[in-house]
Design a protein around this motif. Structure first.
Motif, PDB file in Angstrom:
ATOM      1  N   GLN A   8      26.789  10.529  49.547  1.00 45.81           N
ATOM      2  CA  GLN A   8      26.167  11.045  47.931  1.00 45.81           C
ATOM      3  C   GLN A   8      25.468   9.519  47.629  1.00 45.81           C
ATOM      4  OE1 GLN A   8      31.095  11.889  47.026  1.00 45.81           O
ATOM      5  NE2 GLN A   8      29.632  12.901  46.074  1.00 45.81           N
ATOM      6  N   ARG A   9      24.746  10.361  46.476  1.00 45.52           N
ATOM      7  CA  ARG A   9      23.844   9.165  45.993  1.00 45.52           C
ATOM      8  C   ARG A   9      24.029   9.280  43.889  1.00 45.52           C
ATOM      9  NH1 ARG A   9      18.421  10.523  46.824  1.00 45.52           N
ATOM     10  NH2 ARG A   9      19.379  12.474  46.459  1.00 45.52           N
ATOM     11  N   VAL A  10      24.122   8.555  43.192  1.00 41.42           N
ATOM     12  CA  VAL A  10      24.416   8.163  42.244  1.00 41.42           C
ATOM     13  C   VAL A  10      22.929   8.640  41.798  1.00 41.42           C
ATOM     14  CG1 VAL A  10      24.847   6.735  40.088  1.00 41.42           C
ATOM     15  CG2 VAL A  10      25.940   6.616  41.996  1.00 41.42           C
ATOM     16  N   VAL A  11      22.604   9.599  40.831  1.00 38.52           N
ATOM     17  CA  VAL A  11      21.273  10.430  40.296  1.00 38.52           C
ATOM     18  C   VAL A  11      21.769   9.783  38.970  1.00 38.52           C
ATOM     19  CG1 VAL A  11      19.749  12.273  40.245  1.00 38.52           C
ATOM     20  CG2 VAL A  11      21.345  11.710  42.294  1.00 38.52           C
ATOM     21  N   ARG A  12      20.426   9.436  38.195  1.00 33.24           N
ATOM     22  CA  ARG A  12      20.226   9.248  37.306  1.00 33.24           C
ATOM     23  C   ARG A  12      20.428  10.327  36.695  1.00 33.24           C
ATOM     24  NH1 ARG A  12      18.607   2.819  35.124  1.00 33.24           N
ATOM     25  NH2 ARG A  12      20.397   1.674  35.795  1.00 33.24           N
ATOM     26  N   VAL A  13      20.534  10.846  35.140  1.00 36.35           N
ATOM     27  CA  VAL A  13      20.090  11.820  34.338  1.00 36.35           C
ATOM     28  C   VAL A  13      19.027  11.786  32.885  1.00 36.35           C
ATOM     29  CG1 VAL A  13      20.567  14.759  32.984  1.00 36.35           C
ATOM     30  CG2 VAL A  13      21.995  13.244  34.935  1.00 36.35           C
ATOM     31  N   PRO A  14      18.075  12.174  33.036  1.00 37.71           N
ATOM     32  CA  PRO A  14      17.259  11.480  31.884  1.00 37.71           C
ATOM     33  C   PRO A  14      18.199  12.286  30.470  1.00 37.71           C
ATOM     34  CG  PRO A  14      15.836  12.574  33.198  1.00 37.71           C
ATOM     35  CD  PRO A  14      16.922  12.318  34.018  1.00 37.71           C
ATOM     36  N   GLY A  15      18.437  11.779  29.616  1.00 36.21           N
ATOM     37  CA  GLY A  15      18.867  12.440  28.486  1.00 36.21           C
ATOM     38  C   GLY A  15      20.347  12.053  28.239  1.00 36.21           C
ATOM     39  N   ALA A  16      21.167  11.548  29.072  1.00 40.16           N
ATOM     40  CA  ALA A  16      22.795  12.417  29.018  1.00 40.16           C
ATOM     41  C   ALA A  16      23.226  10.873  29.404  1.00 40.16           C
ATOM     42  CB  ALA A  16      22.503  12.474  30.558  1.00 40.16           C
ATOM     43  N   ARG A  17      24.682  10.459  29.442  1.00 35.96           N
ATOM     44  CA  ARG A  17      25.119   9.329  28.686  1.00 35.96           C
ATOM     45  C   ARG A  17      25.956   8.425  30.168  1.00 35.96           C
ATOM     46  NH1 ARG A  17      29.074   9.030  24.001  1.00 35.96           N
ATOM     47  NH2 ARG A  17      29.060   7.339  24.592  1.00 35.96           N
TER      48      ARG A  17
ATOM     49  N   ALA B 169      25.306   9.008  34.700  1.00 35.85           N
ATOM     50  CA  ALA B 169      24.742  10.094  36.073  1.00 35.85           C
ATOM     51  C   ALA B 169      26.163  10.593  36.750  1.00 35.85           C
ATOM     52  CB  ALA B 169      24.911   8.072  36.643  1.00 35.85           C
ATOM     53  N   ARG B 170      25.494  11.720  37.772  1.00 38.08           N
ATOM     54  CA  ARG B 170      25.568  12.385  38.372  1.00 38.08           C
ATOM     55  C   ARG B 170      25.609  12.274  39.944  1.00 38.08           C
ATOM     56  NH1 ARG B 170      23.305  18.601  37.646  1.00 38.08           N
ATOM     57  NH2 ARG B 170      22.164  17.599  35.676  1.00 38.08           N
ATOM     58  N   LEU B 171      26.522  12.633  40.463  1.00 40.38           N
ATOM     59  CA  LEU B 171      26.843  11.944  41.927  1.00 40.38           C
ATOM     60  C   LEU B 171      25.849  13.541  42.755  1.00 40.38           C
ATOM     61  CD1 LEU B 171      30.262  10.840  42.770  1.00 40.38           C
ATOM     62  CD2 LEU B 171      27.994   9.744  43.232  1.00 40.38           C
ATOM     63  N   THR B 172      25.518  13.256  44.261  1.00 40.70           N
ATOM     64  CA  THR B 172      25.072  14.546  45.166  1.00 40.70           C
ATOM     65  C   THR B 172      25.905  15.587  45.130  1.00 40.70           C
ATOM     66  OG1 THR B 172      24.843  12.883  47.060  1.00 40.70           O
ATOM     67  CG2 THR B 172      22.289  13.138  45.270  1.00 40.70           C
ATOM     68  N   PRO B 173      26.199  16.095  45.365  1.00 39.00           N
ATOM     69  CA  PRO B 173      26.976  16.714  46.516  1.00 39.00           C
ATOM     70  C   PRO B 173      27.506  16.347  47.921  1.00 39.00           C
ATOM     71  CG  PRO B 173      25.454  18.934  45.649  1.00 39.00           C
ATOM     72  CD  PRO B 173      24.734  17.249  45.516  1.00 39.00           C
ATOM     73  N   VAL B 174      28.363  16.323  48.443  1.00 38.64           N
ATOM     74  CA  VAL B 174      29.344  15.738  49.225  1.00 38.64           C
ATOM     75  C   VAL B 174      28.359  16.977  50.464  1.00 38.64           C
ATOM     76  CG1 VAL B 174      31.227  15.825  50.802  1.00 38.64           C
ATOM     77  CG2 VAL B 174      31.319  14.689  48.959  1.00 38.64           C
ATOM     78  N   PRO B 175      28.557  15.659  51.610  1.00 42.84           N
ATOM     79  CA  PRO B 175      27.323  16.598  52.864  1.00 42.84           C
ATOM     80  C   PRO B 175      29.070  17.921  52.916  1.00 42.84           C
ATOM     81  CG  PRO B 175      27.169  14.542  52.768  1.00 42.84           C
ATOM     82  CD  PRO B 175      27.862  14.862  52.029  1.00 42.84           C
ATOM     83  N   GLY B 176      28.645  19.532  53.451  1.00 44.88           N
ATOM     84  CA  GLY B 176      30.106  20.305  53.927  1.00 44.88           C
ATOM     85  C   GLY B 176      30.307  21.031  52.793  1.00 44.88           C
ATOM     86  N   SER B 177      30.248  20.359  51.323  1.00 43.93           N
ATOM     87  CA  SER B 177      30.835  20.811  50.329  1.00 43.93           C
ATOM     88  C   SER B 177      30.555  22.298  49.610  1.00 43.93           C
ATOM     89  CB  SER B 177      31.108  19.988  49.476  1.00 43.93           C
ATOM     90  OG  SER B 177      29.841  19.381  47.979  1.00 43.93           O
ATOM     91  N   ASP B 178      31.301  22.557  48.881  1.00 37.76           N
ATOM     92  CA  ASP B 178      31.252  23.864  48.664  1.00 37.76           C
ATOM     93  C   ASP B 178      30.506  23.656  46.499  1.00 37.76           C
ATOM     94  OD1 ASP B 178      30.521  26.927  47.566  1.00 37.76           O
ATOM     95  OD2 ASP B 178      32.650  27.804  47.647  1.00 37.76           O
ATOM     96  N   THR B 179      29.068  24.003  46.236  1.00 38.29           N
ATOM     97  CA  THR B 179      29.176  23.192  45.089  1.00 38.29           C
ATOM     98  C   THR B 179      28.962  24.413  44.127  1.00 38.29           C
ATOM     99  OG1 THR B 179      27.463  24.001  45.266  1.00 38.29           O
ATOM    100  CG2 THR B 179      27.933  21.689  45.157  1.00 38.29           C
TER     101      THR B 179
END
Length: 68
Positions: free
Chosen positions: A11-20, A22-32
């Protein structure tokens, strides 16, 4: 310890512009996909319990908190 050249996806941490936050990328093999919503309406959830009734049970079942 593992080497930095691992082929294992992470998983990686992804910065979201305008959001307070950050978000994590989905875990490989998970159902989002989100879980299925329940189809119960307010009347179905507020049924009287089985057993002896108290003096204010009917009033408590009719009352709805102000934030609903």
């Amino acid at each position: 310890m593992s080497d930095s050249g691992d082929a294992e996806p992470r998983q990686r941490v992804v910065r979201v512009p305008g959001a307070r936050r950050a978000r994590l990328t989905p875990v490989p093999g998970s159902d989002t996909a989100p879980e299925a919503a329940t189809t119960a309406t307010g009347d179905e959830r507020r049924t009287a319990p089985a057993g002896a009734k108290g003096p204010n049970d009917e009033q408590l079942l009719r009352d709805v908190p102000p934030h609903y």
